[in-house]
Every structure is written in C-alpha cells, then in structure tokens.
Design a protein around this motif. Structure first.
Motif, PDB file in Angstrom:
ATOM      1  N   ILE A  67       0.864  -1.182   0.000  1.00 27.31           N
ATOM      2  CA  ILE A  67       0.000   0.000   0.000  1.00 27.31           C
ATOM      3  C   ILE A  67       0.900   1.231   0.000  1.00 27.31           C
ATOM      4  N   PHE A  68       0.612   2.183  -0.869  1.00 27.89           N
ATOM      5  CA  PHE A  68       1.350   3.442  -0.780  1.00 27.89           C
ATOM      6  C   PHE A  68       0.429   4.605  -1.091  1.00 27.89           C
ATOM      7  N   ALA A  69       0.796   5.759  -0.525  1.00 27.64           N
ATOM      8  CA  ALA A  69      -0.043   6.949  -0.669  1.00 27.64           C
ATOM      9  C   ALA A  69       0.833   8.194  -0.551  1.00 27.64           C
ATOM     10  N   ARG A  70       0.346   9.254  -1.144  1.00 31.01           N
ATOM     11  CA  ARG A  70       0.959  10.566  -0.953  1.00 31.01           C
ATOM     12  C   ARG A  70       0.208  11.220   0.200  1.00 31.01           C
ATOM     13  N   VAL A  71       0.936  11.561   1.253  1.00 35.28           N
ATOM     14  CA  VAL A  71       0.287  12.061   2.463  1.00 35.28           C
ATOM     15  C   VAL A  71       0.608  13.515   2.757  1.00 35.28           C
ATOM     16  N   GLY A  72       1.461  14.107   1.979  1.00 33.32           N
ATOM     17  CA  GLY A  72       1.811  15.513   2.126  1.00 33.32           C
ATOM     18  C   GLY A  72       2.364  16.004   0.806  1.00 33.32           C
ATOM     19  N   GLU A  73       2.793  17.243   0.780  1.00 36.27           N
ATOM     20  CA  GLU A  73       3.300  17.809  -0.474  1.00 36.27           C
ATOM     21  C   GLU A  73       4.420  16.955  -1.059  1.00 36.27           C
ATOM     22  N   ASP A  74       5.370  16.570  -0.208  1.00 39.92           N
ATOM     23  CA  ASP A  74       6.514  15.809  -0.689  1.00 39.92           C
ATOM     24  C   ASP A  74       6.731  14.530   0.110  1.00 39.92           C
ATOM     25  N   GLU A  75       5.697  14.067   0.807  1.00 37.04           N
ATOM     26  CA  GLU A  75       5.833  12.906   1.676  1.00 37.04           C
ATOM     27  C   GLU A  75       4.896  11.777   1.240  1.00 37.04           C
ATOM     28  N   PHE A  76       5.456  10.569   1.285  1.00 40.02           N
ATOM     29  CA  PHE A  76       4.747   9.362   0.873  1.00 40.02           C
ATOM     30  C   PHE A  76       4.917   8.315   1.970  1.00 40.02           C
ATOM     31  N   TYR A  77       3.903   7.466   2.140  1.00 41.18           N
ATOM     32  CA  TYR A  77       3.975   6.349   3.071  1.00 41.18           C
ATOM     33  C   TYR A  77       3.761   5.056   2.293  1.00 41.18           C
ATOM     34  N   VAL A  78       4.467   4.011   2.723  1.00 38.98           N
ATOM     35  CA  VAL A  78       4.336   2.693   2.119  1.00 38.98           C
ATOM     36  C   VAL A  78       4.173   1.666   3.232  1.00 38.98           C
ATOM     37  N   VAL A  79       3.276   0.717   3.026  1.00 41.88           N
ATOM     38  CA  VAL A  79       3.195  -0.468   3.867  1.00 41.88           C
ATOM     39  C   VAL A  79       3.633  -1.640   3.005  1.00 41.88           C
ATOM     40  N   LEU A  80       4.735  -2.270   3.411  1.00 44.77           N
ATOM     41  CA  LEU A  80       5.141  -3.523   2.793  1.00 44.77           C
ATOM     42  C   LEU A  80       4.525  -4.625   3.639  1.00 44.77           C
ATOM     43  N   THR A  81       3.692  -5.426   3.041  1.00 48.26           N
ATOM     44  CA  THR A  81       2.950  -6.422   3.816  1.00 48.26           C
ATOM     45  C   THR A  81       3.843  -7.553   4.310  1.00 48.26           C
ATOM     46  N   SER A  82       5.100  -7.494   3.968  1.00 43.44           N
ATOM     47  CA  SER A  82       6.078  -8.441   4.485  1.00 43.44           C
ATOM     48  C   SER A  82       7.063  -7.682   5.374  1.00 43.44           C
ATOM     49  N   SER A  83       7.652  -8.383   6.310  1.00 42.49           N
ATOM     50  CA  SER A  83       8.685  -7.750   7.127  1.00 42.49           C
ATOM     51  C   SER A  83      10.046  -8.370   6.865  1.00 42.49           C
ATOM     52  N   ASP A  84      10.131  -9.220   5.873  1.00 46.48           N
ATOM     53  CA  ASP A  84      11.375  -9.884   5.541  1.00 46.48           C
ATOM     54  C   ASP A  84      12.449  -8.839   5.225  1.00 46.48           C
ATOM     55  N   ARG A  85      13.542  -8.893   5.947  1.00 41.15           N
ATOM     56  CA  ARG A  85      14.608  -7.899   5.811  1.00 41.15           C
ATOM     57  C   ARG A  85      15.103  -7.798   4.366  1.00 41.15           C
ATOM     58  N   SER A  86      15.234  -8.916   3.701  1.00 37.14           N
ATOM     59  CA  SER A  86      15.728  -8.879   2.319  1.00 37.14           C
ATOM     60  C   SER A  86      14.736  -8.168   1.401  1.00 37.14           C
ATOM     61  N   ILE A  87      13.440  -8.269   1.716  1.00 41.35           N
ATOM     62  CA  ILE A  87      12.436  -7.599   0.887  1.00 41.35           C
ATOM     63  C   ILE A  87      12.526  -6.093   1.059  1.00 41.35           C
ATOM     64  N   HIS A  88      12.610  -5.604   2.310  1.00 46.69           N
ATOM     65  CA  HIS A  88      12.661  -4.145   2.414  1.00 46.69           C
ATOM     66  C   HIS A  88      14.034  -3.590   2.055  1.00 46.69           C
TER      67      HIS A  88
END
Length: 149
Positions: A67-88
């Motif tokens: 999931i990702f979204a633009r939450v401010g003028e220059d700010e974005f948030y992402v949820v990676l549904t995995s927590s695997d270190r190699s993935i992030h």
C-alpha cells in the motif's frame, strides 16, 4: 495515488490482518528531497513532474499487496505487507536504482531523490501502528539530516 485518509484506513486494516495472522509488516516513510527547490527554480509544473516520476517509481517497485499513498506535499507512506529484511532492503535499493535510472533517462534539469525511514512491526508488538509510523518518520528525518538520498 491514494491520500492520507485512505492510507490510514489501510494501515488500520493491515494492523488487524497482521495481528490475526501473527505476521509482521513494514512501514516506510519517504520524502522527496529538495521538492521546494525544484518548484522555486523550475516552476510548479516541473515540481508536479517530479512527484509523478516518484509516484511511478513507487508503482514500479511495490507489489500488489503493498500500500502506498501521498500524504503531504513531498511525503509518501508505504506499507510492505512483508517484514522480511531482504524484501525491504531490496525495496530501498530498487527505489534508489530506479530513481537513478529515471534521472539519467528523463532529461530533466533536476534529479529526483528521496530520503526514507523504516519501521518493522512485529505482530506481538502491533499496539498502535500510527506510533510505529512516527518511528519511521523520525528515521526518515534523520536520513534527511545526514545527507539526504
């Protein structure tokens, strides 16, 4: 791009899913470096182009469950549904590589760069996911203060 309201609802839903399945997930905050300078130097049209380029990079590097979204003028948030270190770790590397590639091929008078912060939430420590988002945001600000990008 999704907005802050939609992201907040998705984060709530992901927290519930994570708790139910006992699966951790990762929050990432991203901030476009020097967007104000791009707007002030080249105009808001070019600033919008920088935002669109960055949004396209996020679409490229996330998978359908993220999931990702633009939450401010220059700010974005992402949820990676995995927590695997190699993935992030791969996500971070791919964002920077994709930005480098786009900067080299787009022909803009400016480079689009981003600073980011990460927080992985274990299912046993979900509590308030929005508190964890603040941790990721703090880490992103630390990255911006160190050297950006």
């Amino acid at each position: 791009l999704y907005n802050r309201r939609h992201f907040d609802q998705c984060l709530t839903n992901e927290s519930k899913r994570s708790l139910r399945l006992k699966q951790p997930f990762t929050l990432i905050t991203l901030d476009l470096d020097h967007l104000k300078r791009i707007n002030d130097t080249y105009g808001h049209y070019e600033g919008d182009s920088a935002i669109c380029l960055f949004a396209d990079v996020l679409k490229t590097v996330t998978d359908s469950n993220d999931i990702f979204a633009r939450v401010g003028e220059d700010e974005f948030y992402v949820v990676l549904t995995s927590s695997d270190r190699s993935i992030h770790d791969n996500f971070i590397r791919t964002v920077h590589e994709e930005l480098e590639h786009r900067n080299a091929t787009e022909g803009n008078d400016f480079d689009v760069r981003a600073s980011l912060g990460i927080c992985t939430i274990n299912s046993s420590d979900i509590g308030n996911a929005f508190e964890h988002l603040q941790i990721a945001d703090k880490r992103m600000l630390e990255a911006k203060m160190r050297n950006k990008d």
